[in-house]
Write an enzyme that holds these catalytic residues in place. Structure first.
Site, short mmCIF file in Angstrom:
data_model
loop_
_atom_site.label_atom_id
_atom_site.label_comp_id
_atom_site.label_asym_id
_atom_site.label_seq_id
_atom_site.Cartn_x
_atom_site.Cartn_y
_atom_site.Cartn_z
N SER A 36 36.36 37.32 31.64
CA SER A 36 35.39 38.36 31.28
C SER A 36 36.09 39.69 31.04
O SER A 36 35.71 40.44 30.15
CB SER A 36 34.30 38.50 32.35
OG SER A 36 34.87 38.61 33.64
N ILE A 54 33.76 32.29 39.63
CA ILE A 54 33.80 32.09 41.08
C ILE A 54 32.46 31.60 41.60
O ILE A 54 32.38 30.94 42.62
CB ILE A 54 34.22 33.38 41.83
CG1 ILE A 54 33.37 34.59 41.42
CG2 ILE A 54 35.71 33.65 41.63
CD1 ILE A 54 33.61 35.83 42.28
N TYR A 139 29.73 50.09 42.67
CA TYR A 139 30.99 49.34 42.75
C TYR A 139 31.54 49.38 44.18
O TYR A 139 31.81 48.35 44.80
CB TYR A 139 32.01 49.90 41.76
CG TYR A 139 33.42 49.44 42.04
CD1 TYR A 139 33.76 48.08 41.95
CD2 TYR A 139 34.43 50.34 42.42
CE1 TYR A 139 35.05 47.64 42.23
CE2 TYR A 139 35.71 49.91 42.70
CZ TYR A 139 36.02 48.56 42.61
OH TYR A 139 37.30 48.13 42.89
N LYS A 143 31.83 46.27 47.07
CA LYS A 143 33.06 45.87 47.75
C LYS A 143 32.92 45.99 49.27
O LYS A 143 33.44 45.17 50.02
CB LYS A 143 34.23 46.73 47.25
CG LYS A 143 34.64 46.40 45.83
CD LYS A 143 35.51 45.15 45.85
CE LYS A 143 35.88 44.68 44.48
NZ LYS A 143 36.90 43.64 44.50
N PHE A 167 44.39 51.78 46.88
CA PHE A 167 44.13 53.09 46.31
C PHE A 167 44.40 52.95 44.80
O PHE A 167 43.93 51.99 44.21
CB PHE A 167 44.90 54.17 47.08
CG PHE A 167 44.17 54.51 48.38
CD1 PHE A 167 43.94 53.53 49.35
CD2 PHE A 167 43.63 55.76 48.58
CE1 PHE A 167 43.19 53.81 50.50
CE2 PHE A 167 42.89 56.05 49.73
CZ PHE A 167 42.68 55.07 50.68
N1 LIG Z 1 43.24 48.30 39.56
C1 LIG Z 1 42.98 49.11 40.58
O1 LIG Z 1 43.44 50.27 40.63
C2 LIG Z 1 42.14 48.61 41.74
C3 LIG Z 1 41.90 49.49 42.81
C4 LIG Z 1 41.14 49.03 43.89
C5 LIG Z 1 40.65 47.72 43.90
N2 LIG Z 1 40.88 46.90 42.83
C6 LIG Z 1 40.31 45.53 42.87
O2 LIG Z 1 41.36 44.63 42.56
C7 LIG Z 1 40.83 43.50 41.86
C8 LIG Z 1 41.62 43.29 40.58
O3 LIG Z 1 41.50 44.46 39.77
P1 LIG Z 1 42.19 44.53 38.34
O4 LIG Z 1 42.49 45.96 38.08
O5 LIG Z 1 43.26 43.52 38.27
O6 LIG Z 1 40.96 44.10 37.41
P2 LIG Z 1 40.93 43.12 36.14
O7 LIG Z 1 39.62 43.38 35.47
O8 LIG Z 1 42.17 43.28 35.35
O9 LIG Z 1 40.92 41.68 36.82
C9 LIG Z 1 39.76 41.06 37.31
C10 LIG Z 1 39.78 39.62 36.82
O10 LIG Z 1 38.67 38.91 37.39
C11 LIG Z 1 38.07 38.12 36.37
N3 LIG Z 1 36.67 37.89 36.77
C12 LIG Z 1 35.69 38.83 36.93
N4 LIG Z 1 34.57 38.24 37.35
C13 LIG Z 1 34.83 36.91 37.48
C14 LIG Z 1 34.07 35.78 37.90
N5 LIG Z 1 32.79 35.88 38.24
N6 LIG Z 1 34.67 34.56 37.92
C15 LIG Z 1 35.96 34.42 37.54
N7 LIG Z 1 36.73 35.45 37.14
C16 LIG Z 1 36.17 36.69 37.11
C17 LIG Z 1 38.26 38.89 35.10
O11 LIG Z 1 38.20 38.10 33.93
C18 LIG Z 1 39.66 39.49 35.31
O12 LIG Z 1 40.68 38.64 34.81
C19 LIG Z 1 39.35 43.78 41.65
O13 LIG Z 1 38.64 43.09 42.64
C20 LIG Z 1 39.23 45.28 41.84
O14 LIG Z 1 37.97 45.64 42.34
C21 LIG Z 1 41.60 47.32 41.75
#
Ligand SMILES: NC(=O)c1ccc[n+]([C@@H]2O[C@H](COP(=O)([O-])OP(=O)(O)OC[C@H]3O[C@@H](n4cnc5c(N)ncnc54)[C@H](O)[C@@H]3O)[C@@H](O)[C@H]2O)c1
Length: 347
Positions: A36, A54, A139, A143, A167
């Protein structure tokens, strides 16, 4: 010892980097991702890829897995304000289904991507895990709800879990880097200006109570973040994830045993202002980066900096790439690589 892990969201930014680290340590990895917001080409070579949600994890998860690393989520703060239901359905509903599938399959170890957004506007910085959790967006609330759900699962059903509250994740790991669409993170946005793909960077607010008036954030290199995930698995298994000998802990006497839910912040404990980030991008790339001053955005705290004492003490984690210039240099190499590939694709 080789372990088998399910990595949800492993086609995304952070999940792909962690999957690559697991493979480098000799583990078996299955990525479950519905693409997605992720990209099939980001799934590291050597990982099995299942395209799916998931919400349907029970179809694939069985007792052959030693644990789950759960990254899959939607994570656009602004979008969550206008479409909160999308965030409850995916982040909370999806995790409920995943936890049920894990319970049914007897998979009892979990590492979860939580976030600094669970804290909201901090009362004091650096922010410890004991700080009040008053998220300012759906959001962050979604979480936080998952963190509560995991806590209950540990207490009631003997799961061992580590929630890592990231962070600002930044930087790249070779060919794996940040590609969010639309992009909302500062470093990739400023790099788009350096690449000539965006005219200027908007600086939201210059009148915050910070040294240069712009917001201060804690940037953590994605490879340092990945190391913390391996250490979290170690803490639950007694040394299996990093291949270290299980001298002080064993699976039976692990640092995070069955029934415990450990929550750790992940950040460097150093803050950099928006203006410092822009200046660092100018230095690293050698390109001018025009700025536009814009009004403050609602809900943007002045300073967000982590206290990562718990990660140091409980996981033995020490970030090895705290220098902002190194973070930006790795992100820049990735941005140029991606831009060249896009141009070749169009040619
Ligand atoms: N990037 C940041 O700075 C940051 C900071 C804090 C927390 N996070 C958390 O870390 C995690 C990863 O973040 P990211 O930056 O890599 O985001 P991202 O969007 O690059 O990766 C998320 C992945 O999850 C997949 N996905 C979403 N919903 C799904 C579902 N229902 N079933 C299967 N796949 C699904 C998406 O296709 C994507 O590949 C997230 O949970 C985000 O909330 C990220």
């Amino acid at each position: 010892m080789t372990q088998r892990y399910l990595v949800t969201g492993g086609a995304g930014y952070v999940g792909s980097v962690v999957a690559a680290h697991l493979l480098e340590r000799g583990h078996r990895v299955t990525v479950l991702d519905d693409l997605s917001t992720g990209f099939a080409e980001a799934v590291p070579e050597g990982a099995e890829f299942v395209e799916g949600r998931i919400q349907d994890a029970a179809r694939w998860l069985d007792g052959s897995y030693d644990g789950v690393l759960h990254f899959a989520a939607f994570s656009q703060v602004g979008e969550s304000v206008v479409r909160p239901e999308k965030y409850w359905e995916n982040n909370v509903g999806g995790t409920m289904a995943l936890l049920a599938a894990m319970r049914a399959a007897g998979v009892r170890k979990l590492v979860f991507s939580s976030t600094a957004a669970t804290y909201g506007e901090p009362e004091a910085v650096p922010i410890p895990e004991t700080a009040p959790t008053t998220p300012t967006s759906p959001y962050g609330a979604s979480k936080l709800a998952v963190d509560h759900m995991i806590g209950g699962e540990c207490a009631a059903h003997g799961l061992a879990a580590v929630s890592l509250r990231y962070f600002n994740v930044a930087g790249a790991y070779g060919a794996l880097g940040e590609r969010h669409e639309p992009e909302s993170h500062l470093i990739p946005l400023v790099l788009q200006v350096a690449l000539g793909r965006r005219e200027a960077i908007s600086v939201y607010g210059e009148d915050y109570p910070t040294p240069d008036g712009t917001c201060v954030r804690d940037y953590i290199h994605v490879a340092d973040l990945a190391e913390a995930h391996l250490l979290a698995l170690d803490a639950m298994t007694g040394g299996a994830a990093t291949g270290a000998p299980a001298t002080e802990t064993s699976a039976a006497g692990a640092a995070v045993p069955a029934g415990e839910h450990l929550i750790c912040n992940l950040g460097n404990g150093n803050g950099f202002s928006v203006r410092e980030v822009v200046e660092t991008v100018r230095k690293v790339t050698g390109h001018p980066v025009p700025e536009i001053t814009a009004p403050r955005r609602a809900g943007d705290p002045a300073v967000l900096v982590a206290s990562a004492d718990a990660a140091r003490e409980r996981l033995g984690w020490t970030p090895s790439r705290p220098d902002l210039a190194d973070v930006v240099a790795d992100a820049w190499a990735f941005a140029r690589r991606t831009a060249t590939r896009d141009e070749e694709g169009r040619a």
